[in-house]
Design a protein around this motif. Structure first.
Motif, PDB file in Angstrom:
ATOM      1  N   ILE A 128       0.836  -1.203   0.000  1.00 46.25           N
ATOM      2  CA  ILE A 128       0.000   0.000   0.000  1.00 46.25           C
ATOM      3  C   ILE A 128       0.869   1.249   0.000  1.00 46.25           C
ATOM      4  O   ILE A 128       0.580   2.229  -0.701  1.00 46.25           O
ATOM      5  CB  ILE A 128      -0.960  -0.013   1.205  1.00 46.25           C
ATOM      6  N   LEU A 129       1.951   1.228   0.767  1.00 47.27           N
ATOM      7  CA  LEU A 129       2.847   2.381   0.818  1.00 47.27           C
ATOM      8  C   LEU A 129       3.461   2.655  -0.543  1.00 47.27           C
ATOM      9  O   LEU A 129       3.582   3.816  -0.961  1.00 47.27           O
ATOM     10  CB  LEU A 129       3.948   2.133   1.858  1.00 47.27           C
ATOM     11  N   GLU A 130       3.820   1.613  -1.257  1.00 47.38           N
ATOM     12  CA  GLU A 130       4.354   1.795  -2.609  1.00 47.38           C
ATOM     13  C   GLU A 130       3.302   2.432  -3.520  1.00 47.38           C
ATOM     14  O   GLU A 130       3.618   3.313  -4.325  1.00 47.38           O
ATOM     15  CB  GLU A 130       4.801   0.453  -3.179  1.00 47.38           C
ATOM     16  N   ARG A 131       2.060   2.006  -3.368  1.00 44.29           N
ATOM     17  CA  ARG A 131       0.979   2.600  -4.167  1.00 44.29           C
ATOM     18  C   ARG A 131       0.820   4.082  -3.852  1.00 44.29           C
ATOM     19  O   ARG A 131       0.657   4.903  -4.766  1.00 44.29           O
ATOM     20  CB  ARG A 131      -0.346   1.885  -3.889  1.00 44.29           C
ATOM     21  N   LEU A 132       0.859   4.428  -2.569  1.00 46.11           N
ATOM     22  CA  LEU A 132       0.716   5.829  -2.177  1.00 46.11           C
ATOM     23  C   LEU A 132       1.854   6.669  -2.763  1.00 46.11           C
ATOM     24  O   LEU A 132       1.627   7.775  -3.266  1.00 46.11           O
ATOM     25  CB  LEU A 132       0.704   5.946  -0.654  1.00 46.11           C
ATOM     26  N   CYS A 133       3.062   6.150  -2.692  1.00 51.41           N
ATOM     27  CA  CYS A 133       4.223   6.883  -3.207  1.00 51.41           C
ATOM     28  C   CYS A 133       4.151   7.055  -4.718  1.00 51.41           C
ATOM     29  O   CYS A 133       4.675   8.032  -5.259  1.00 51.41           O
ATOM     30  CB  CYS A 133       5.512   6.164  -2.821  1.00 51.41           C
ATOM     31  N   ASN A 134       3.512   6.119  -5.394  1.00 50.52           N
ATOM     32  CA  ASN A 134       3.387   6.209  -6.851  1.00 50.52           C
ATOM     33  C   ASN A 134       2.174   7.023  -7.291  1.00 50.52           C
ATOM     34  O   ASN A 134       2.003   7.267  -8.490  1.00 50.52           O
ATOM     35  CB  ASN A 134       3.295   4.806  -7.461  1.00 50.52           C
ATOM     36  N   THR A 135       1.341   7.424  -6.335  1.00 53.35           N
ATOM     37  CA  THR A 135       0.105   8.135  -6.669  1.00 53.35           C
ATOM     38  C   THR A 135       0.125   9.588  -6.225  1.00 53.35           C
ATOM     39  O   THR A 135      -0.372  10.465  -6.939  1.00 53.35           O
ATOM     40  CB  THR A 135      -1.110   7.434  -6.020  1.00 53.35           C
ATOM     41  N   TYR A 136       0.691   9.857  -5.059  1.00 50.88           N
ATOM     42  CA  TYR A 136       0.623  11.190  -4.467  1.00 50.88           C
ATOM     43  C   TYR A 136       2.003  11.813  -4.300  1.00 50.88           C
ATOM     44  O   TYR A 136       3.007  11.113  -4.157  1.00 50.88           O
ATOM     45  CB  TYR A 136      -0.066  11.122  -3.092  1.00 50.88           C
ATOM     46  N   LYS A 137       2.010  13.157  -4.288  1.00 49.55           N
ATOM     47  CA  LYS A 137       3.228  13.895  -3.977  1.00 49.55           C
ATOM     48  C   LYS A 137       3.252  14.312  -2.514  1.00 49.55           C
ATOM     49  O   LYS A 137       4.322  14.502  -1.940  1.00 49.55           O
ATOM     50  CB  LYS A 137       3.350  15.120  -4.887  1.00 49.55           C
ATOM     51  N   ARG A 138       2.071  14.451  -1.917  1.00 49.91           N
ATOM     52  CA  ARG A 138       1.963  14.806  -0.507  1.00 49.91           C
ATOM     53  C   ARG A 138       0.814  14.024   0.128  1.00 49.91           C
ATOM     54  O   ARG A 138      -0.191  13.761  -0.529  1.00 49.91           O
ATOM     55  CB  ARG A 138       1.720  16.315  -0.329  1.00 49.91           C
ATOM     56  N   VAL A 139       0.989  13.705   1.394  1.00 48.93           N
ATOM     57  CA  VAL A 139      -0.062  12.981   2.111  1.00 48.93           C
ATOM     58  C   VAL A 139      -0.029  13.395   3.578  1.00 48.93           C
ATOM     59  O   VAL A 139       1.042  13.574   4.162  1.00 48.93           O
ATOM     60  CB  VAL A 139       0.125  11.450   1.968  1.00 48.93           C
ATOM     61  N   THR A 180       5.821  15.112   2.389  1.00 53.57           N
ATOM     62  CA  THR A 180       6.082  15.278   0.956  1.00 53.57           C
ATOM     63  C   THR A 180       6.895  14.077   0.496  1.00 53.57           C
ATOM     64  O   THR A 180       7.967  13.789   1.045  1.00 53.57           O
ATOM     65  CB  THR A 180       6.845  16.575   0.675  1.00 53.57           C
ATOM     66  N   LEU A 181       6.382  13.375  -0.488  1.00 54.24           N
ATOM     67  CA  LEU A 181       7.008  12.148  -0.971  1.00 54.24           C
ATOM     68  C   LEU A 181       7.954  12.456  -2.130  1.00 54.24           C
ATOM     69  O   LEU A 181       7.726  13.406  -2.891  1.00 54.24           O
ATOM     70  CB  LEU A 181       5.927  11.164  -1.425  1.00 54.24           C
ATOM     71  N   ASN A 187       4.317   9.678  -9.977  1.00 52.56           N
ATOM     72  CA  ASN A 187       3.514  10.678  -9.265  1.00 52.56           C
ATOM     73  C   ASN A 187       3.685  12.093  -9.807  1.00 52.56           C
ATOM     74  O   ASN A 187       3.370  13.063  -9.132  1.00 52.56           O
ATOM     75  CB  ASN A 187       3.808  10.644  -7.764  1.00 52.56           C
ATOM     76  N   GLN A 188       4.166  12.203 -11.057  1.00 56.22           N
ATOM     77  CA  GLN A 188       4.326  13.514 -11.674  1.00 56.22           C
ATOM     78  C   GLN A 188       3.330  13.697 -12.816  1.00 56.22           C
ATOM     79  O   GLN A 188       3.012  12.741 -13.531  1.00 56.22           O
ATOM     80  CB  GLN A 188       5.754  13.672 -12.226  1.00 56.22           C
ATOM     81  N   LEU A 189       2.832  14.929 -12.957  1.00 60.92           N
ATOM     82  CA  LEU A 189       1.939  15.229 -14.072  1.00 60.92           C
ATOM     83  C   LEU A 189       2.725  15.159 -15.371  1.00 60.92           C
ATOM     84  O   LEU A 189       3.867  15.590 -15.446  1.00 60.92           O
ATOM     85  CB  LEU A 189       1.336  16.626 -13.909  1.00 60.92           C
ATOM     86  N   ARG A 190       2.090  14.613 -16.390  1.00 57.43           N
ATOM     87  CA  ARG A 190       2.725  14.536 -17.700  1.00 57.43           C
ATOM     88  C   ARG A 190       1.859  15.263 -18.715  1.00 57.43           C
ATOM     89  O   ARG A 190       0.636  15.250 -18.608  1.00 57.43           O
ATOM     90  CB  ARG A 190       2.872  13.076 -18.144  1.00 57.43           C
ATOM     91  N   PRO A 191       2.475  15.878 -19.737  1.00 59.28           N
ATOM     92  CA  PRO A 191       1.667  16.482 -20.796  1.00 59.28           C
ATOM     93  C   PRO A 191       0.906  15.413 -21.553  1.00 59.28           C
ATOM     94  O   PRO A 191       1.405  14.301 -21.728  1.00 59.28           O
ATOM     95  CB  PRO A 191       2.709  17.165 -21.689  1.00 59.28           C
ATOM     96  N   ALA A 192      -0.307  15.742 -21.950  1.00 71.64           N
ATOM     97  CA  ALA A 192      -1.092  14.802 -22.745  1.00 71.64           C
ATOM     98  C   ALA A 192      -0.395  14.566 -24.078  1.00 71.64           C
ATOM     99  O   ALA A 192       0.299  15.420 -24.596  1.00 71.64           O
ATOM    100  CB  ALA A 192      -2.491  15.348 -22.976  1.00 71.64           C
ATOM    101  N   ILE A 193      -0.578  13.391 -24.642  1.00 72.15           N
ATOM    102  CA  ILE A 193       0.069  13.041 -25.907  1.00 72.15           C
ATOM    103  C   ILE A 193      -0.968  13.090 -27.028  1.00 72.15           C
ATOM    104  O   ILE A 193      -2.039  12.517 -26.930  1.00 72.15           O
ATOM    105  CB  ILE A 193       0.693  11.642 -25.835  1.00 72.15           C
ATOM    106  N   ALA A 194      -0.629  13.808 -28.088  1.00 69.88           N
ATOM    107  CA  ALA A 194      -1.532  13.895 -29.238  1.00 69.88           C
ATOM    108  C   ALA A 194      -0.706  13.818 -30.510  1.00 69.88           C
ATOM    109  O   ALA A 194       0.247  14.572 -30.689  1.00 69.88           O
ATOM    110  CB  ALA A 194      -2.317  15.203 -29.205  1.00 69.88           C
TER     111      ALA A 194
END
Length: 213
Positions: A128-139, A180-181, A187-194
């Motif tokens: 679960i901790l790995e999931r949180l780290c891969n999903t959020y920047k802060r918790v 802050t993770l 867990n970083q925003l990426r530009p959409a691909i088109a």
């Protein structure tokens, strides 16, 4: 292509022992477990629900690998309603949905069968901790405590260890600490691909202007 032995019902007892021995030795193999479940499909009245439950526990520990779903596909629906299978299925569904409070409630309800895997809760906390780290920047600390089903000195020790060894940083936000993770590729925003390239903001503005016109 499946071996003919996969459907040799005379091997049921041998296959049961092989699977049980693998689980006991900590050397679980999903393919051997699936072979046993195929035999149970041919001999449903001889299904050992406790052993099937142990298979599902091992499969839970391997999520996000598809082992749990593969196993469930080979278990008849009427048997999925039997305990402990129905309880373990609910636990899996809560985990996959990120409903961690409900997940831990389900774990408590399955405590008797989960006793066969002494480190189950700690292994699931790491997952679960790995999931949180891969999903959020802060918790928030309270959210972290709820997700991991831990608090007090145990939670403090975990946070301190992560600060010292894995780059967590802690700040105060209102009545609780905010963690802050570290940044990672998940867990970083990426530009959409088109059309094979990054969809930049000026392109979006141009499209909106055209649409309004």
């Amino acid at each position: 292509m499946l071996d003919a032995q996969e459907y040799d019902t005379s091997r049921l007892n041998v296959t049961e022992k092989e699977v049980a021995d693998q689980i006991k030795a900590g050397k679980f193999e999903i393919n051997k477990a699936l072979s046993l479940l195929r035999l149970y499909n041919l001999l449903p009245d001889q299904m050992d629900l406790k052993l099937v439950g142990s298979i599902l526990i091992q499969a839970l520990l391997r999520i996000p690998e598809p082992d749990f779903n593969l196993a469930m596909l080979l278990i008849p629906e009427r048997m999925q309603e039997e305990q402990p299978l129905s309880a373990l299925l609910a636990v899996s569904q809560h985990l996959e949905a990120g409903q961690y409070r409900e997940f831990w409630q389900g774990v408590e309800a399955c405590s008797e069968i989960l006793a066969s895997e002494p480190d189950f809760q700690e292994k699931m906390r790491r997952q679960i901790l790995e999931r949180l780290c891969n999903t959020y920047k802060r918790v928030g600390q309270n959210v972290l405590a709820s997700c991991l089903h831990t608090d007090g000195s145990k939670l403090d020790s975990l946070i301190q260890q992560k600060v010292e060894q894995h780059g967590w940083t802690v700040s105060t936000g209102g009545s609780e600490r905010i963690i802050t993770l570290p940044r990672n590729s998940h867990n970083q925003l990426r530009p959409a691909i088109a059309q094979g390239g990054a969809f930049e903001m000026d392109q979006l503005a141009s499209l909106l202007t055209t649409a309004r016109g």
